[in-house]
Design a protein around this motif. Structure first.
Motif, PDB file in Angstrom:
ATOM      1  N   ASP A   1      -6.133   5.284   2.287  1.00 52.74           N
ATOM      2  CA  ASP A   1      -6.423   4.007   1.952  1.00 52.74           C
ATOM      3  C   ASP A   1      -4.932   3.080   2.290  1.00 52.74           C
ATOM      4  O   ASP A   1      -3.957   3.531   1.633  1.00 52.74           O
TER       5      ASP A   1
ATOM      6  N   CYS B   1       0.680  -1.279   0.166  1.00 53.22           N
ATOM      7  CA  CYS B   1      -0.113   0.249  -0.001  1.00 53.22           C
ATOM      8  C   CYS B   1       0.802   1.373  -0.011  1.00 53.22           C
ATOM      9  O   CYS B   1       0.555   2.196  -0.304  1.00 53.22           O
TER      10      CYS B   1
ATOM     11  N   ARG C   1      -9.390   3.907  -9.268  1.00 51.25           N
ATOM     12  CA  ARG C   1     -10.212   3.239  -9.946  1.00 51.25           C
ATOM     13  C   ARG C   1     -11.578   3.783 -10.205  1.00 51.25           C
ATOM     14  O   ARG C   1     -12.157   4.176  -9.239  1.00 51.25           O
TER      15      ARG C   1
ATOM     16  N   CYS D   1      -9.387   2.807  -3.344  1.00 50.34           N
ATOM     17  CA  CYS D   1      -8.703   1.464  -2.962  1.00 50.34           C
ATOM     18  C   CYS D   1      -9.485   0.052  -3.431  1.00 50.34           C
ATOM     19  O   CYS D   1     -10.726   0.254  -3.368  1.00 50.34           O
ATOM     20  N   LEU D   2      -9.044  -0.935  -3.939  1.00 46.32           N
ATOM     21  CA  LEU D   2      -9.699  -2.011  -4.275  1.00 46.32           C
ATOM     22  C   LEU D   2     -10.559  -2.671  -3.249  1.00 46.32           C
ATOM     23  O   LEU D   2     -11.665  -3.426  -3.685  1.00 46.32           O
ATOM     24  N   PHE D   3     -10.020  -2.527  -1.866  1.00 42.87           N
ATOM     25  CA  PHE D   3     -10.794  -2.845  -1.066  1.00 42.87           C
ATOM     26  C   PHE D   3     -11.987  -1.943  -0.238  1.00 42.87           C
ATOM     27  O   PHE D   3     -12.326  -1.989   0.769  1.00 42.87           O
TER      28      PHE D   3
ATOM     29  N   SER E   1      -4.428  -3.493   2.718  1.00 43.46           N
ATOM     30  CA  SER E   1      -3.792  -4.640   2.712  1.00 43.46           C
ATOM     31  C   SER E   1      -2.777  -4.538   3.764  1.00 43.46           C
ATOM     32  O   SER E   1      -2.553  -5.726   4.633  1.00 43.46           O
TER      33      SER E   1
ATOM     34  N   CYS F   1       1.002   2.468  -3.325  1.00 41.76           N
ATOM     35  CA  CYS F   1      -0.046   2.301  -4.096  1.00 41.76           C
ATOM     36  C   CYS F   1      -0.275   3.728  -4.900  1.00 41.76           C
ATOM     37  O   CYS F   1      -0.893   4.681  -4.333  1.00 41.76           O
TER      38      CYS F   1
HETATM   39  S1  SF4 Z   1      -4.960  -2.390  -0.555  1.00 39.15           S
HETATM   40 FE1  SF4 Z   1      -5.859  -0.515  -1.414  1.00 39.15          FE
HETATM   41  S2  SF4 Z   1      -4.325   0.939  -0.909  1.00 39.15           S
HETATM   42 FE2  SF4 Z   1      -3.385  -1.039  -0.438  1.00 39.15          FE
HETATM   43  S3  SF4 Z   1      -2.169  -1.530  -2.494  1.00 39.15           S
HETATM   44 FE3  SF4 Z   1      -4.467  -2.370  -2.787  1.00 39.15          FE
HETATM   45  S4  SF4 Z   1      -5.519  -0.594  -3.558  1.00 39.15           S
HETATM   46 FE4  SF4 Z   1      -3.555   0.233  -2.789  1.00 39.15          FE
END
Ligand code: SF4
Length: 334
Positions: free
Chosen positions: A311, A259, A266, A276-278, A314, A262
């Motif tokens: 964010d 992260c 998106r 963030c993916l989450f 992870s 990152c």
């Molecule tokens: S968890 Fe979110 S902040 Fe971390 S690398 Fe993945 S997309 Fe980026």
């Protein structure tokens, strides 16, 4: 444009549809994404013109890589028209697409290439027919995907990256054979740690085969050594074969979170911006896009969203179990 943790925005991942012709168990399990599942309606989808406007603003703020995702992006009609628009944006250094490969015929690959696509990533979770069919949920055999990989390379979308999500007790026994198959071909297979993306895949930490285990499985037969990243914020760890026969990638979001570097934003197919993916909430850009907002006003909104970004899911997940409703992978793309 830096976020609250001093991370620039460098990559914009654009989901062009929440639909897919596969039902991969770790992304779009059939029992949830069944015949009655209500996918986004056409009117809810951003048009190619709207996507281009948002992409242009992001490129003006430092984005250099655009990636098209889904669902399955090749189910969206005339995607070449969007690729033409995006490849014409000044400042775009890389334009790629992630697909399951099932619709990538020679004719389609040529059209994608001719419209300006530079690279392609194709998902293939096993070379073994039974395993692959059980993982994609639609009984689709691996051979046509292997053909699609060669087709992509033949039309110039090389090096082709191949994504394989590794799940314990499901396809971890296929890691070495996949590495062996692609070694020396110029294609780069990337092994992805199974992630708790969305809420549908009933993820358990014990089902994760870690990057260290993947390296051991491969290194036992084909010695590998670390290779330096191609660019800041690269998602995959690069490992090259000591005998010079190529390289592999490992995406270790669970065991070695990244992260801190990152740089990815998106955009969902219905115009929400996720940082963030989450994530569990997104920022609606479609409403202002359709309300006659100027590009400068939209840019201000995007700057405000990104500069407030903190964010690092992870990293947090590494030390605690986080129970939050998250967006689905099939909706936001990888
Ligand atoms: S968890 Fe979110 S902040 Fe971390 S690398 Fe993945 S997309 Fe980026």
């Amino acid at each position: 444009m830096l976020d609250a943790l001093q991370r620039p925005v460098h990559d914009l991942r654009i989901s062009v549809t929440d639909r897919c012709n596969f039902r991969c168990v770790y992304c779009m399990p059939k029992h949830i994404f069944g015949p009655n599942y209500s996918f986004l309606k056409r009117s809810q989808l951003l048009s190619y013109e709207e996507i281009e406007r948002v992409a242009r603003i992001f490129v003006n703020h430092g984005v250099r890589k655009l990636r098209l995702t889904g669902g399955e992006p090749l189910v969206r009609k005339d995607i070449e028209l969007l690729i033409e628009k995006l490849s014409a944006i000044d400042g775009v250094q890389d334009l790629s697409l992630t697909t399951n490969g099932s619709l990538l015929t020679l004719d389609k690959a040529e059209k994608l290439r001719a419209s300006g696509l530079r690279r392609i990533t194709i998902s293939l979770d096993s070379l073994d027919g039974d395993t692959f069919k059980s993982m994609n949920g639609v009984d689709f055999a691996p051979e046509p995907i292997l053909q699609a990989i060669d087709t992509a390379a033949a039309v110039g979308l090389a090096p082709v990256k191949v994504n394989m999500v590794v799940k314990r007790g499901v396809n971890d026994n296929a890691v070495q054979s996949a590495a062996e198959y692609f070694r020396g071909t110029g294609h780069i297979i990337r092994f992805i740690e199974y992630m708790d993306v969305g809420n549908s895949n009933r993820w358990q930490r014990e089902q994760v085969i870690s990057a260290a285990e993947i390296r051991d499985i491969i290194g036992r037969k084909f010695p590998i050594e670390p290779a330096s990243p191609d660019y800041h914020g690269e998602v995959a760890q690069r490992w090259r074969y000591r005998d010079g026969s190529g390289e592999i990638g490992i995406i270790a979001s669970v065991s070695q979170p990244f992260c801190s570097t990152c740089t990815r934003a998106r955009l969902s197919a219905d115009g929400l911006l996720y940082t963030c993916l989450f994530a569990n909430t997104g920022h609606d850009l479609r409403a202002p896009l359709r309300a006659g907002t100027t590009d400068e006003e939209l840019a201000t909104t995007i700057r405000q969203i990104w500069s407030a970004r903190t964010d690092r899911y992870s990293e947090l997940r590494a030390s605690q179990t986080i129970e939050i409703p998250k967006i689905e992978m099939s909706y936001i793309g990888g």
